[in-house]
Design a protein around this motif. Structure first.
Motif, PDB file in Angstrom:
ATOM      1  N   TYR A   1       0.823  -1.188  -0.034  1.00  0.00           N
ATOM      2  CA  TYR A   1       0.024  -0.079  -0.135  1.00  0.00           C
ATOM      3  C   TYR A   1       0.767   1.117   0.029  1.00  0.00           C
ATOM      4  N   GLY A   2       0.574   2.200  -0.967  1.00  0.00           N
ATOM      5  CA  GLY A   2       1.246   3.403  -0.931  1.00  0.00           C
ATOM      6  C   GLY A   2       0.143   4.635  -0.502  1.00  0.00           C
ATOM      7  N   LEU A   3       0.622   5.701  -0.501  1.00  0.00           N
ATOM      8  CA  LEU A   3      -0.172   6.811  -0.349  1.00  0.00           C
ATOM      9  C   LEU A   3      -1.455   6.983  -1.217  1.00  0.00           C
ATOM     10  N   HIS A   4      -1.194   6.663  -2.290  1.00  0.00           N
ATOM     11  CA  HIS A   4      -2.074   6.914  -3.486  1.00  0.00           C
ATOM     12  C   HIS A   4      -2.248   5.599  -4.615  1.00  0.00           C
ATOM     13  N   ARG A   5      -1.427   4.478  -4.274  1.00  0.00           N
ATOM     14  CA  ARG A   5      -1.586   3.308  -4.902  1.00  0.00           C
ATOM     15  C   ARG A   5      -1.301   2.094  -4.193  1.00  0.00           C
ATOM     16  N   ARG A   6      -2.038   0.993  -4.647  1.00  0.00           N
ATOM     17  CA  ARG A   6      -1.953  -0.430  -3.991  1.00  0.00           C
ATOM     18  C   ARG A   6      -1.288  -1.482  -5.182  1.00  0.00           C
ATOM     19  N   CYS A   7      -0.517  -1.730  -4.863  1.00  0.00           N
ATOM     20  CA  CYS A   7       0.352  -2.558  -5.903  1.00  0.00           C
ATOM     21  C   CYS A   7       0.183  -4.348  -5.336  1.00  0.00           C
ATOM     22  N   SER A   8       0.110  -5.146  -6.442  1.00  0.00           N
ATOM     23  CA  SER A   8       0.198  -6.598  -6.091  1.00  0.00           C
ATOM     24  C   SER A   8       0.634  -7.074  -7.149  1.00  0.00           C
ATOM     25  N   SER A   9       1.352  -8.162  -6.697  1.00  0.00           N
ATOM     26  CA  SER A   9       2.331  -9.152  -7.656  1.00  0.00           C
ATOM     27  C   SER A   9       1.197 -10.204  -8.544  1.00  0.00           C
ATOM     28  N   LEU A  10      -0.083 -10.342  -8.117  1.00  0.00           N
ATOM     29  CA  LEU A  10      -1.051 -11.088  -8.780  1.00  0.00           C
ATOM     30  C   LEU A  10      -1.544 -10.339 -10.005  1.00  0.00           C
ATOM     31  N   THR A  11      -1.419  -9.128  -9.997  1.00  0.00           N
ATOM     32  CA  THR A  11      -2.039  -8.379 -11.216  1.00  0.00           C
ATOM     33  C   THR A  11      -0.658  -7.779 -11.889  1.00  0.00           C
ATOM     34  N   SER A  12       0.209  -7.754 -11.017  1.00  0.00           N
ATOM     35  CA  SER A  12       1.752  -7.100 -11.823  1.00  0.00           C
ATOM     36  C   SER A  12       1.526  -5.600 -12.227  1.00  0.00           C
ATOM     37  N   ASN A  13       0.631  -4.809 -11.309  1.00  0.00           N
ATOM     38  CA  ASN A  13       0.363  -3.498 -11.822  1.00  0.00           C
ATOM     39  C   ASN A  13      -0.107  -2.842 -10.391  1.00  0.00           C
ATOM     40  N   CYS A  14      -0.183  -1.428 -10.475  1.00  0.00           N
ATOM     41  CA  CYS A  14      -0.703  -0.598  -9.285  1.00  0.00           C
ATOM     42  C   CYS A  14      -2.074  -0.225  -9.438  1.00  0.00           C
ATOM     43  N   THR A  15      -2.630   0.000  -8.762  1.00  0.00           N
ATOM     44  CA  THR A  15      -4.087   0.572  -9.035  1.00  0.00           C
ATOM     45  C   THR A  15      -4.327   1.861  -8.054  1.00  0.00           C
ATOM     46  N   PRO A  16      -5.210   2.938  -8.420  1.00  0.00           N
ATOM     47  CA  PRO A  16      -5.358   4.070  -7.558  1.00  0.00           C
ATOM     48  C   PRO A  16      -6.004   3.525  -6.045  1.00  0.00           C
ATOM     49  N   PHE A  17      -5.366   4.073  -5.161  1.00  0.00           N
ATOM     50  CA  PHE A  17      -6.118   3.561  -3.648  1.00  0.00           C
ATOM     51  C   PHE A  17      -5.901   4.907  -2.857  1.00  0.00           C
ATOM     52  N   PRO A  18      -6.996   5.092  -1.960  1.00  0.00           N
ATOM     53  CA  PRO A  18      -8.168   4.109  -2.061  1.00  0.00           C
ATOM     54  C   PRO A  18      -9.195   4.653  -3.145  1.00  0.00           C
ATOM     55  N   ALA A  19      -9.594   3.543  -3.837  1.00  0.00           N
ATOM     56  CA  ALA A  19     -10.674   3.679  -4.658  1.00  0.00           C
ATOM     57  C   ALA A  19     -12.004   3.840  -4.303  1.00  0.00           C
ATOM     58  N   PRO A  20     -12.990   4.347  -5.095  1.00  0.00           N
ATOM     59  CA  PRO A  20     -14.141   4.421  -4.610  1.00  0.00           C
ATOM     60  C   PRO A  20     -14.791   3.407  -3.747  1.00  0.00           C
ATOM     61  N   GLU A  21     -14.661   2.253  -4.262  1.00  0.00           N
ATOM     62  CA  GLU A  21     -15.234   0.949  -3.775  1.00  0.00           C
ATOM     63  C   GLU A  21     -14.365   0.631  -2.424  1.00  0.00           C
ATOM     64  N   ASP A  22     -13.440   1.296  -2.099  1.00  0.00           N
ATOM     65  CA  ASP A  22     -12.605   0.842  -0.833  1.00  0.00           C
ATOM     66  C   ASP A  22     -13.314   1.775   0.075  1.00  0.00           C
ATOM     67  N   CYS A  23     -14.281   2.540  -0.160  1.00  0.00           N
ATOM     68  CA  CYS A  23     -14.788   3.629   0.883  1.00  0.00           C
ATOM     69  C   CYS A  23     -16.266   3.326   1.320  1.00  0.00           C
ATOM     70  N   HIS A  24     -16.793   2.078   1.617  1.00  0.00           N
ATOM     71  CA  HIS A  24     -18.057   1.901   1.523  1.00  0.00           C
ATOM     72  C   HIS A  24     -18.179   1.107   3.000  1.00  0.00           C
ATOM     73  N   GLY A  25     -19.383   1.073   3.660  1.00  0.00           N
ATOM     74  CA  GLY A  25     -19.712   0.250   4.913  1.00  0.00           C
ATOM     75  C   GLY A  25     -18.218   0.598   5.997  1.00  0.00           C
ATOM     76  N   GLU A  26     -17.922  -0.695   6.537  1.00  0.00           N
ATOM     77  CA  GLU A  26     -16.924  -0.558   7.285  1.00  0.00           C
ATOM     78  C   GLU A  26     -15.580  -0.098   7.036  1.00  0.00           C
ATOM     79  N   ASP A  27     -15.217   0.052   5.646  1.00  0.00           N
ATOM     80  CA  ASP A  27     -14.021   0.388   5.020  1.00  0.00           C
ATOM     81  C   ASP A  27     -13.888   1.948   5.370  1.00  0.00           C
TER      82      ASP A  27
END
Length: 201
Positions: free
Chosen positions: A54-80
């Motif tokens: 986890y970075g300040l604005h990106r989440r990186c994973s070796s499963l997808t071999s890339n980084c995605t914006p974080f937190p994304a809108p879907e990460d900010c619902h409910g308990e999150d």
């Protein structure tokens, strides 16, 4: 205190801390997880460990071999939502610390390029700005450490990684700069513009 050398040393120490700040923000490695290496039944095809960070604005994973914006809108619902708000606060605080560091750089320039009056009293402005930067970075580091200890998404195997360490080193260096400039201002004798004429009587 009017010694240019003290301000010069303080400026170089400050610039080192700024480099650490920018590096900590650029690397997506505030919190990371690397899965244990498992023994593959086929030695010719070893199992590759999974790495997530986890970075300040990106989440990186070796499963997808890339980084995605974080937190994304879907990460900010409910308990999150709480985690999302806190993580965005960390990003804001670090960006704010960069703005303050730019203001501090201007303060150093004004003091170093100004006259004796600036050098006599300018240390208070430099130290004040440095102290605010330290406070902001300590707050950002503390929020990340709090989330690491209390959020359910971080379990055994997760760790505070390079960016968090660089941020910690950055504010420690800045704090040393604050102490050094303050001690020099209080302890060093004034640097007079003229040499005293010895009394030959």
């Amino acid at each position: 205190m009017t010694r240019r050398m003290v301000y010069g040393i303080g400026l170089w120490v400050f610039l080192a801390a700024v480099a650490l700040t920018f590096t900590s923000m650029a690397l997506p490695d505030w919190i990371s997880y690397t899965s244990p290496v498992s023994t593959s039944p086929n030695p010719a095809h070893p199992t590759t460990p999974i790495h997530v960070s986890y970075g300040l604005h990106r989440r990186c994973s070796s499963l997808t071999s890339n980084c995605t914006p974080f937190p994304a809108p879907e990460d900010c619902h409910g308990e999150d939502r709480y985690f999302c708000s806190m993580w965005r606060s960390v990003g804001f605080l670090m960006n704010f610390s960069v703005v303050l560091e730019l203001a501090t750089l201007v303060a150093f320039a004004v003091v170093l390029l100004g006259g004796r009056g600036n050098r006599d009293n300018g240390w208070k402005m430099c130290v004040g700005l440095l102290a605010v930067v330290v406070s902001v970075q300590v707050a950002a580091m503390g929020i990340v450490a709090f989330l690491f200890d209390h959020d359910n998404r971080f379990f055994v195997g997760w760790k505070l990684d390079r960016s968090w360490i660089l941020c910690t080193v950055s504010w420690i260096v800045l704090l040393m700069d604050v102490v050094g400039i303050t001690v020099a201002a209080k302890m060093l004798p004034a640097e007079d513009d003229y040499e005293p004429i010895p009394d030959r009587r």
